[in-house]
Design an enzyme around this catalytic site. Structure first.
Site, PDB file in Angstrom:
ATOM      1  CE  LYS A   1      -4.495   1.008   0.301  1.00 44.14           C
ATOM      2  NZ  LYS A   1      -5.638   0.180  -0.145  1.00 44.14           N
TER       3      LYS A   1
HETATM    4  P1  NAD Z   1     -12.949   7.734  -2.853  1.00 49.27           P
HETATM    5  O1  NAD Z   1     -11.907   8.772  -2.635  1.00 49.27           O
HETATM    6  O2  NAD Z   1     -13.411   7.467  -4.226  1.00 49.27           O
HETATM    7  O3  NAD Z   1     -14.221   8.029  -1.946  1.00 49.27           O
HETATM    8  C1  NAD Z   1     -14.158   8.242  -0.567  1.00 49.27           C
HETATM    9  C2  NAD Z   1     -15.512   8.725  -0.095  1.00 49.27           C
HETATM   10  O4  NAD Z   1     -15.501   8.817   1.340  1.00 49.27           O
HETATM   11  C3  NAD Z   1     -15.901  10.112  -0.616  1.00 49.27           C
HETATM   12  O5  NAD Z   1     -17.283  10.157  -0.879  1.00 49.27           O
HETATM   13  C4  NAD Z   1     -15.550  11.031   0.563  1.00 49.27           C
HETATM   14  O6  NAD Z   1     -16.282  12.240   0.560  1.00 49.27           O
HETATM   15  C5  NAD Z   1     -15.974  10.123   1.692  1.00 49.27           C
HETATM   16  N1  NAD Z   1     -15.370  10.508   2.976  1.00 49.27           N
HETATM   17  C6  NAD Z   1     -14.112  10.946   3.224  1.00 49.27           C
HETATM   18  N2  NAD Z   1     -13.987  11.218   4.520  1.00 49.27           N
HETATM   19  C7  NAD Z   1     -15.163  10.943   5.101  1.00 49.27           C
HETATM   20  C8  NAD Z   1     -15.660  11.037   6.415  1.00 49.27           C
HETATM   21  N3  NAD Z   1     -14.883  11.473   7.407  1.00 49.27           N
HETATM   22  N4  NAD Z   1     -16.947  10.656   6.657  1.00 49.27           N
HETATM   23  C9  NAD Z   1     -17.730  10.208   5.648  1.00 49.27           C
HETATM   24  N5  NAD Z   1     -17.314  10.110   4.379  1.00 49.27           N
HETATM   25  C10 NAD Z   1     -16.056  10.475   4.110  1.00 49.27           C
HETATM   26  O7  NAD Z   1     -12.330   6.394  -2.196  1.00 49.27           O
HETATM   27  P2  NAD Z   1     -12.749   4.888  -2.506  1.00 49.27           P
HETATM   28  O8  NAD Z   1     -11.822   4.358  -3.534  1.00 49.27           O
HETATM   29  O9  NAD Z   1     -14.215   4.795  -2.682  1.00 49.27           O
HETATM   30  O10 NAD Z   1     -12.337   4.186  -1.133  1.00 49.27           O
HETATM   31  C11 NAD Z   1     -13.213   4.155   0.003  1.00 49.27           C
HETATM   32  C12 NAD Z   1     -12.765   3.042   0.936  1.00 49.27           C
HETATM   33  O11 NAD Z   1     -12.796   1.788   0.220  1.00 49.27           O
HETATM   34  C13 NAD Z   1     -11.341   3.158   1.451  1.00 49.27           C
HETATM   35  O12 NAD Z   1     -11.276   2.624   2.752  1.00 49.27           O
HETATM   36  C14 NAD Z   1     -10.538   2.293   0.497  1.00 49.27           C
HETATM   37  O13 NAD Z   1      -9.336   1.831   1.058  1.00 49.27           O
HETATM   38  C15 NAD Z   1     -11.523   1.161   0.287  1.00 49.27           C
HETATM   39  N6  NAD Z   1     -11.318   0.375  -0.928  1.00 49.27           N
HETATM   40  C16 NAD Z   1     -11.260   0.970  -2.157  1.00 49.27           C
HETATM   41  C17 NAD Z   1     -11.117   0.167  -3.283  1.00 49.27           C
HETATM   42  C18 NAD Z   1     -11.116   0.746  -4.674  1.00 49.27           C
HETATM   43  O14 NAD Z   1     -11.118  -0.044  -5.648  1.00 49.27           O
HETATM   44  N7  NAD Z   1     -11.165   2.046  -4.861  1.00 49.27           N
HETATM   45  C19 NAD Z   1     -10.984  -1.215  -3.158  1.00 49.27           C
HETATM   46  C20 NAD Z   1     -11.070  -1.785  -1.889  1.00 49.27           C
HETATM   47  C21 NAD Z   1     -11.236  -0.981  -0.780  1.00 49.27           C
END
Ligand code: NAD
Length: 443
Positions: free
Chosen positions: A135
């Site tokens: 990561k």
């Molecule tokens: P992203 O940046 O696309 O979206 C993040 C979202 O969370 C946004 O809507 C943001 O406004 C919101 N957010 C941020 N801080 C916040 C808070 N304090 N309270 C509520 N909402 C908040 O990110 P993503 O890719 O969707 O990732 C989200 C989670 O999923 C992370 O934990 C990431 O590690 C995990 N994840 C992502 C993927 C992927 O393919 N992108 C895969 C597996 C896991």
């Protein structure tokens, strides 16, 4: 093939490790608040106990293989010079090249990146794809920066870590606040050092060798896992009430797919707060509004509630899909969902996990629930290496097969040992990584 430094995972004579993996249980015993890495390793230990894993193997498996930290001074468009910290933690490569996303967020630090890197090792093993875990991240708020500054920061970070990553060594991907555009800049910068290598990252734009279905993959995988668990719990997803925290890549696609199968998405949120409508929100309209304005606050729908209130709504399914540690000792007792599906990584602290176990709330753990993203990243990498493009249908079908197989294997182990899905998922993953480690030989 690059040099294989698997056996360089250093362990000090006293059993402590370069990555600090050996100290987490003492902190837990002392009752202190666990850091993310300590929390992940507490989950590891629970599963390692189930497997009766030796102490020395536990240390070898928990200890990160390599940690790279770089300082990134940047002259910003406003004329100031700001210095950002960047990290890449490579946790394990026993089963293949290391794999994991890149996060841009002010709270990124070494411990969090370590935790997320180790989760990637266990996640790739749960879905049985030939990768280890890694990561990375930069401690910054990209929303405060000019887009040109974000590009420059990405290029500087890439040039600093270029010698440590590689298509057969370590392959980054998008995570919080990074996307296909950021991956495209990495492809371009990496090419200056090693030539054009699309397989250096996944989650790329289609025009640069990205895979159909990658952007939606994590949400689609969450749907498949939710369907399996809902069937076991007797929850009919048609009409089921669902709350989703986070409306970025993972949250918005999950809401989209669950809405598509007839679930009522009664609340969604982003960093600016949550909106709630007991009759169900119009998810396609919300997705359009966010695509246009960037924030949910611009959408005129539902009543405004706080992100904390969203977590304790009276729903059937709760999907935390934003950041870590949002379900903790202080709110776990108030959660009313029957099923928690972890879209985010480590959204549930060990304390909250214990509360959910005792209250009979089923949790589909991150390393299983959100593994759809890395699974389709693997498909993208395979396509890049073969210079051959799959159809979207093939990607979705293979994703379903992989997710269903993983869910069934985790469920079988949970039933066999009368334990929860998280412990079973960790046990399955640890068994696979331990087997590969021992077969390759630890010297
Ligand atoms: P992203 O940046 O696309 O979206 C993040 C979202 O969370 C946004 O809507 C943001 O406004 C919101 N957010 C941020 N801080 C916040 C808070 N304090 N309270 C509520 N909402 C908040 O990110 P993503 O890719 O969707 O990732 C989200 C989670 O999923 C992370 O934990 C990431 O590690 C995990 N994840 C992502 C993927 C992927 O393919 N992108 C895969 C597996 C896991």
């Amino acid at each position: 093939m690059p040099e294989d430094r698997r056996t360089q995972k250093a362990t000090a004579p006293d059993g402590s490790s370069t990555g600090g993996a050996a100290t987490e249980t003492t902190a837990a015993e002392a009752g202190r608040r666990l850091t993310p890495f300590q929390a992940v390793n507490q989950q590891f230990e629970r599963a390692a106990d189930l497997l009766d894993l030796s102490e020395d193997l536990r240390i070898a498996l928990k200890t990160p293989y390599r940690e790279v930290m770089v300082e990134l001074p940047l002259r910003c468009r406003d004329g100031t010079i700001r210095t950002f910290s960047g990290y890449r933690v490579q946790h394990d490569n026993a089963r293949g090249p290391m794999k994991g996303g890149l996060r841009y967020h002010p709270e990124v630090d070494l411990d969090e990146v370590r935790a997320l890197a180790s989760l990637m090792t266990w996640k790739t093993a749960v879905v049985d794809i030939p990768y280890g875990g890694a990561k990375g991240g930069i401690s910054c708020d990209p929303h405060e920066l000019h887009i040109d500054d974000v590009q420059e920061l990405t290029r500087r970070f890439t040039s600093r870590i270029a010698r440590f990553i590689g298509a057969h060594e370590d392959i980054p991907a998008p995570d919080v606040n990074t996307d296909a555009q950021v991956m495209a800049w990495i492809v371009d910068e990496y090419a200056k050092f090693h030539g054009y290598t699309p397989a250096i990252v996944t989650g790329k734009p289609l025009a640069l060798g990205g895979s159909p279905g990658r952007e939606a993959a994590t949400g689609r995988g969450l749907l498949f896992a939710t369907q399996k668990a809902a069937a076991e719990l007797g929850i009919d997803l048609r009409g089921a009430r669902v709350a989703v925290q986070g409306f970025g890549n993972v949250g918005s696609w999950t809401a989209h797919f669950l809405h598509e199968v007839g679930a009522r998405i009664v609340a969604v949120s982003d960093v600016g707060g949550a909106i709630h409508d007991g009759d169900g929100l119009d998810v396609p309209a919300l997705r359009r509004a966010v695509a246009k304005a960037g924030r949910l606050s611009e959408a005129s729908a539902g009543e405004r509630i706080s992100n904390d209130d969203l977590l304790t709504l009276d729903v059937d399914v709760l999907v935390p899909a934003a950041l870590g540690d949002v379900l903790h000792a202080r709110n776990a007792g108030d959660v009313r969902a029957k099923l928690v599906v972890e879209g985010a990584n480590h959204p549930t602290t060990p304390d909250a996990d214990e509360t959910f176990r005792s209250r009979g709330i089923t949790v589909i753990p991150d390393i299983l629930a959100n593994a759809g993203g890395v699974t389709v990243s693997y498909f993208e990498w395979v396509q890049n290496l073969q210079h051959f493009r799959w159809t979207a249908e093939r990607v979705d079908t293979e994703l379903r097969t992989t997710m269903d197989r993983a869910y069934d294997a985790v469920r079988a182990l949970a039933t066999e040992h009368d334990t929860d899905l998280r412990t079973a998922a960790f046990a399955l993953a640890i068994r696979r990584v331990a087997e590969a480690t021992l077969m390759r030989g630890v010297s």
